[in-house]
Design a protein around this motif. Structure first.
Motif, PDB file in Angstrom:
ATOM      1  N   MET A 280       0.876  -1.096  -0.032  1.00  0.00           N
ATOM      2  CA  MET A 280      -0.326   0.017   0.062  1.00  0.00           C
ATOM      3  C   MET A 280       0.962   1.288  -0.051  1.00  0.00           C
ATOM      4  O   MET A 280       1.949   1.214   0.709  1.00  0.00           O
ATOM      5  N   ASP A 281       0.446   2.126  -0.823  1.00  0.00           N
ATOM      6  CA  ASP A 281       1.342   3.511  -0.909  1.00  0.00           C
ATOM      7  C   ASP A 281       0.864   4.151   0.374  1.00  0.00           C
ATOM      8  O   ASP A 281      -0.154   4.651   0.709  1.00  0.00           O
ATOM      9  N   LEU A 282       2.182   4.572   1.028  1.00  0.00           N
ATOM     10  CA  LEU A 282       2.087   5.312   2.362  1.00  0.00           C
ATOM     11  C   LEU A 282       1.357   6.680   2.095  1.00  0.00           C
ATOM     12  O   LEU A 282       0.723   7.332   2.960  1.00  0.00           O
ATOM     13  N   LYS A 283       2.005   7.286   0.812  1.00  0.00           N
ATOM     14  CA  LYS A 283       1.203   8.574   0.619  1.00  0.00           C
ATOM     15  C   LYS A 283      -0.280   8.781   0.589  1.00  0.00           C
ATOM     16  O   LYS A 283      -0.774   9.524   1.206  1.00  0.00           O
ATOM     17  N   HIS A 284      -0.650   7.643  -0.025  1.00  0.00           N
ATOM     18  CA  HIS A 284      -1.954   7.703  -0.028  1.00  0.00           C
ATOM     19  C   HIS A 284      -2.763   7.298   0.882  1.00  0.00           C
ATOM     20  O   HIS A 284      -3.859   8.029   1.249  1.00  0.00           O
ATOM     21  N   THR A 285      -2.272   6.618   1.985  1.00  0.00           N
ATOM     22  CA  THR A 285      -2.710   6.254   3.304  1.00  0.00           C
ATOM     23  C   THR A 285      -2.832   7.675   4.260  1.00  0.00           C
ATOM     24  O   THR A 285      -3.623   7.710   4.846  1.00  0.00           O
ATOM     25  N   ILE A 286      -1.732   8.601   3.973  1.00  0.00           N
ATOM     26  CA  ILE A 286      -1.685   9.787   4.891  1.00  0.00           C
ATOM     27  C   ILE A 286      -2.624  10.565   4.088  1.00  0.00           C
ATOM     28  O   ILE A 286      -3.376  11.089   4.866  1.00  0.00           O
ATOM     29  N   GLN A 287      -2.937  10.595   2.924  1.00  0.00           N
ATOM     30  CA  GLN A 287      -3.937  11.498   2.442  1.00  0.00           C
ATOM     31  C   GLN A 287      -5.341  10.872   2.792  1.00  0.00           C
ATOM     32  O   GLN A 287      -6.235  11.903   3.169  1.00  0.00           O
ATOM     33  N   GLU A 288      -5.657   9.640   2.834  1.00  0.00           N
ATOM     34  CA  GLU A 288      -6.874   9.306   3.270  1.00  0.00           C
ATOM     35  C   GLU A 288      -7.061   9.608   4.707  1.00  0.00           C
ATOM     36  O   GLU A 288      -8.204   9.987   5.339  1.00  0.00           O
TER      37      GLU A 288
END
Length: 149
Positions: free
Chosen positions: A1-9
């Motif tokens: 899973m993309d960490l940047k995407h997780t932070i954005q969510e």
């Protein structure tokens, strides 16, 4: 899973639920990522983001020491809250026993016999421990183990 995407969510979720303090910390994380990407003209991968989060936690721990010395309990609580939010994006921390096993494996793997070999051992361990253990404490453990050899 993309960490940047997780932070954005996580940021979106904090906005929706009205968690202002949490949202502020997540925005700090995103600003740190963006700053490094602009400075180095790259797109950070998960490993680089983990290193950045690790650095942010180290900075806050250092600030906590200073705030405790200045008897500023309000700021200590704020920094602890920020550490808690940042740690949510890091992988699960390793136990002391797991860290010792990894350190001993690295020492054997590198054939380390003295403190002069510490750099080689750290080079092997750093990718395995990034975001999962306090690298400074691991360094002290390696020093102690190599000093006794």
């Amino acid at each position: 899973m993309d960490l940047k995407h997780t932070i954005q969510e996580a940021m979106k979720a904090a906005m929706r639920s009205g968690q202002k303090e949490r949202l502020g910390v997540i925005r700090l994380i995103q600003a740190g990522i963006k700053q490094q990407e602009v400075d180095e003209r790259i797109v950070l991968n998960n490993e680089q983001i983990l290193a950045l989060l690790d650095k942010m936690i180290r900075q806050r721990r250092e600030a906590i020491k200073q705030f405790e010395a200045g008897k500023r309990e309000d700021l200590v609580q704020k920094e602890n809250f920020e550490i808690g939010v940042i740690q949510e994006f890091l992988p699960a921390a390793l136990s002391d026993e797991e860290i010792k096993v990894l350190v001993n494996q690295a020492i054997q793997e590198e054939g380390a016999t003295s403190i002069r070999d510490m750099g080689k051992v750290m080079a092997v361990l750093k990718p395995k421990l990034q975001g999962r253990a306090d690298i400074g404490a691991v360094g002290n453990l390696i020093k102690n183990l190599l000093a006794n050899k």
